[in-house]
Design an enzyme around this catalytic site. Structure first.
Site, PDB file in Angstrom:
ATOM      1  N   GLU A  34       0.849  -1.198   0.000  1.00 19.09           N
ATOM      2  CA  GLU A  34       0.000   0.000   0.000  1.00 19.09           C
ATOM      3  C   GLU A  34       0.881   1.243   0.000  1.00 19.09           C
ATOM      4  OE1 GLU A  34      -3.408   0.961  -0.178  1.00 19.09           O
ATOM      5  OE2 GLU A  34      -2.363   2.889  -0.126  1.00 19.09           O
ATOM      6  N   GLY A  43      -7.397   0.641   4.006  1.00 20.65           N
ATOM      7  CA  GLY A  43      -8.828   0.951   3.854  1.00 20.65           C
ATOM      8  C   GLY A  43      -9.121   1.742   2.592  1.00 20.65           C
ATOM      9  N   THR A  45      -9.687   4.421  -0.510  1.00 24.31           N
ATOM     10  CA  THR A  45     -10.582   5.570  -0.643  1.00 24.31           C
ATOM     11  C   THR A  45     -11.791   5.407   0.261  1.00 24.31           C
ATOM     12  OG1 THR A  45      -9.947   5.715  -2.963  1.00 24.31           O
ATOM     13  CG2 THR A  45     -11.946   6.899  -2.322  1.00 24.31           C
ATOM     14  N   CYS A  46     -12.353   4.220   0.265  1.00 16.62           N
ATOM     15  CA  CYS A  46     -13.610   3.975   0.968  1.00 16.62           C
ATOM     16  C   CYS A  46     -13.538   4.403   2.435  1.00 16.62           C
ATOM     17  CB  CYS A  46     -13.948   2.494   0.850  1.00 16.62           C
ATOM     18  SG  CYS A  46     -15.383   2.011   1.787  1.00 16.62           S
ATOM     19  N   LYS A  55     -20.485   9.220   4.838  1.00 21.73           N
ATOM     20  CA  LYS A  55     -21.699   8.828   5.568  1.00 21.73           C
ATOM     21  C   LYS A  55     -21.709   9.432   6.970  1.00 21.73           C
ATOM     22  CE  LYS A  55     -22.102   7.510   2.214  1.00 21.73           C
ATOM     23  NZ  LYS A  55     -21.409   7.221   0.956  1.00 21.73           N
ATOM     24  N   GLY A 184     -21.953  17.697 -11.250  1.00 25.33           N
ATOM     25  CA  GLY A 184     -22.166  16.243 -11.278  1.00 25.33           C
ATOM     26  C   GLY A 184     -23.133  15.842 -10.183  1.00 25.33           C
ATOM     27  N   GLY A 275     -17.135  11.914 -11.375  1.00 22.01           N
ATOM     28  CA  GLY A 275     -16.739  10.509 -11.533  1.00 22.01           C
ATOM     29  C   GLY A 275     -15.278  10.262 -11.224  1.00 22.01           C
ATOM     30  N   ARG A 276     -14.897   9.013 -11.357  1.00 15.81           N
ATOM     31  CA  ARG A 276     -13.539   8.607 -11.003  1.00 15.81           C
ATOM     32  C   ARG A 276     -12.949   7.785 -12.127  1.00 15.81           C
ATOM     33  NH1 ARG A 276     -12.320   9.383  -5.800  1.00 15.81           N
ATOM     34  NH2 ARG A 276     -10.930   7.599  -5.630  1.00 15.81           N
ATOM     35  N   HIS A 448     -44.141  -4.864  11.565  1.00 21.52           N
ATOM     36  CA  HIS A 448     -44.903  -3.620  11.509  1.00 21.52           C
ATOM     37  C   HIS A 448     -44.645  -2.806  12.766  1.00 21.52           C
ATOM     38  CE1 HIS A 448     -48.092  -0.791  10.713  1.00 21.52           C
ATOM     39  NE2 HIS A 448     -48.485  -0.943  11.970  1.00 21.52           N
TER      40      HIS A 448
END
Ligand code: FAD
Length: 469
Positions: A34, A43, A45-46, A55, A184, A275-276, A448
């Site tokens: 790496e 890990g 980019t994510c 998130k 975008g 985009g990538r 429910h």
């Protein structure tokens, strides 16, 4: 050269580290190379600059938005909501650090050697790793490229880290502009529009195609645009950016409107989300005859390239460029090398999720795709406007649309927008893995009240037996 590895994985993103762990679990001597510097790059980019920190900020944004706009109605009256974006960034970085440390722990626990440096294929069975100006070679029976992707941009809109930024800079902003243009409106663009709008920025989304999230069912993009409009996010679709005057203050963005006319827009910051592109340069691919097609390393269903002992997984190996696809490919490649793989990759049942509010999620075929594939199609749509769980969550925008084969009832796809639909997509994914029918979906008594009931209601609608419509 020391001992020969069975597997050397180049890149420790969600594709690479998962692959390395699985290979080691299967008894293969494994190293993971790496080159990243932030938190050792583990890990990818994510974890570092993508899924997870985005998130985390979206959760802060949801809290800010709900307090500000729904709090009083829900009986929690904020005295005064004060935005502190740097605090939200700090929290997101803490989550990232925790997870990257977790990756390091898992690699160690599984006895994967972590090699810091930039890897490339030096010849059959040899990986050269460059670090601090020095190069060393590692011998290996198999090489797996998992080098991921980087942001795309276009002439006139090159990133300068200040006036024109990408997702990486956006995730660490310390000062928010008054006005921001996001170029975008794919998932990354709409997620950032959500975040910055919630923190008080005047956001304009600019999309060259017909709708927001243009690769989803068009009804979804239109519904998202309506929800965003209510929140004050402006969406300009069928609109292209032509040039940017960075010297002006505020900057001036020239837009080409749907009718071909041009408009000048003032903005303080431009965020590029167009985009990538895969990272294939300086990997020794050409020299070693590894085939690249449309910019991506070409692979088969077992993630093999055209060269023996060379595999590729994740964003570098093609669409869809998503973390869960890379991780899955990593497992397939490791198991193929170990001789225990049972199923090759199939790409027809991959969930696709945008975590903006309302969330967007889909899996499988649209009605048009299903027809094209020769199905006689039946669809069922269930709007969330009167759905109990959505109303309790003060989030009743959206719908669930299900696509099925009219003759056999097989579930072919689902397209949804609404509260927590990111979690609902798993049910349909599993239903599709098991070739479930509409009848089987409605046979299960869904809890429910839950958002999952909306999937059941859409299936009832497709069967012509709607209960709650
Ligand atoms: P990467 O994660 O890019 O990892 C590649 C690694 O390889 C990097 O660590 C890099 O340093 C290393 N590397 C590159 N070249 C070399 C070399 N020569 N030698 C050694 N190491 C090298 N996807 C989702 O599924 N869900 C989401 O919610 C989501 N949100 C996103 C939000 C944002 C803002 C962005 C930018 C992306 C998001 N994605 C999301 C996409 C997701 O991040 C990628 O699909 C995923 O990270 C790809 O994994 P990968 O392992 O193929 O590559």
């Amino acid at each position: 050269m020391s001992e020969t590895y069975d597997v050397v994985v180049v890149g420790a993103g969600p594709a690479g580290y998962v692959c390395a762990i699985r290979a080691a679990q299967l008894g293969l001597r494994t190293a993971c190379v790496e080159s990243g510097s932030y938190e050792g790059g583990l890990g990818g980019t994510c974890l570092n600059w993508g899924c997870i920190p985005a998130k985390a900020l979206l959760e802060s944004a949801a809290l800010a938005h709900n307090l500000q706009h729904h709090g009083a109605r829900m009986g929690v009256k904020p005295v005064e909501v004060e935005y502190d974006f740097p605090a939200a960034v700090k929290r997101s970085r803490m989550i990232t650090r925790k997870l990257t440390a977790g990756v390091k722990y898992l690699l160690g626990k599984n006895k994967v050697d972590i090699v810091q440096g930039r890897g490339r294929l030096a010849g059959a069975g040899r990986v050269a790793v460059e670090s601090d100006g020095e190069t060393r070679e590692i011998a290996t029976r198999n090489v797996i490229f998992a080098t991921g992707s980087v942001m795309k941009t276009f002439p006139g809109f090159e990133l300068d880290g200040e006036k024109v930024i990408g997702s990486r800079e956006a995730l660490g902003l310390q000062e928010l502009p008054a006005k921001m243009a996001i170029v975008g409106a794919g998932f990354v663009g709409v997620e950032f529009a959500d975040v910055f709008n919630a923190f008080g920025v005047d956001v304009t989304l600019i999309e060259a195609l017909d709708t927001l999230v243009p690769f989803e069912d068009p009804e979804i993009g239109k519904a998202l645009e309506r929800s965003f409009r209510k929140r004050g996010i402006r969406s300009l679709t069928n609109t292209r950016v032509r040039q940017l005057d960075r010297e002006a203050s505020p900057m001036v963005l020239t837009l080409v409107n749907p009718d071909g006319s041009e408009t000048a827009e003032e903005t303080d910051l431009v965020l590029m989300a167009v985009g990538r592109r895969p990272v294939t340069e300086n990997l020794g691919l050409e020299k070693n005859g590894v085939a690249v097609e449309d910019g991506f390393i070409r692979i088969d269903g077992w993630c093999r390239t055209n060269q023996p002992g060379v595999y590729a997984i994740g964003d570098v190996a093609g669409q869809p460029m998503l973390a869960h696809v890379g991780s899955h490919e990593g497992i397939v490649a490791a198991e193929h090398i170990a001789g225990v793989a049972k199923h090759p990759m199939t790409y027809g049942n991959i969930p696709s999720v945008g975590y903006c509010h309302p969330e967007v999620a889909s899996i499988g075929m649209s009605a048009a795709q299903a027809e094209e594939a020769g199905h006689e199609v039946v669809t069922g749509k269930y709007p969330l406007g009167a759905h109990g769980r959505a109303l309790t969550a003060e989030s009743a925008d959206g719908f669930v649309k299900i696509v099925a084969d009219a003759k056999y009832g097989e579930v072919l796809g689902v397209h949804m927008i609404g509260h927590n639909v990111s979690e609902l997509v798993a049910e349909v994914g599993m239903a599709r893995e098991l070739e479930a029918t509409l009848d089987e979906l409605v046979r299960h008594a869904h809890a429910h009240p839950s958002m999952a009931e909306a999937v059941m209601e859409a299936a009832f609608a497709a069967l012509g037996r709607s209960i709650h419509m």
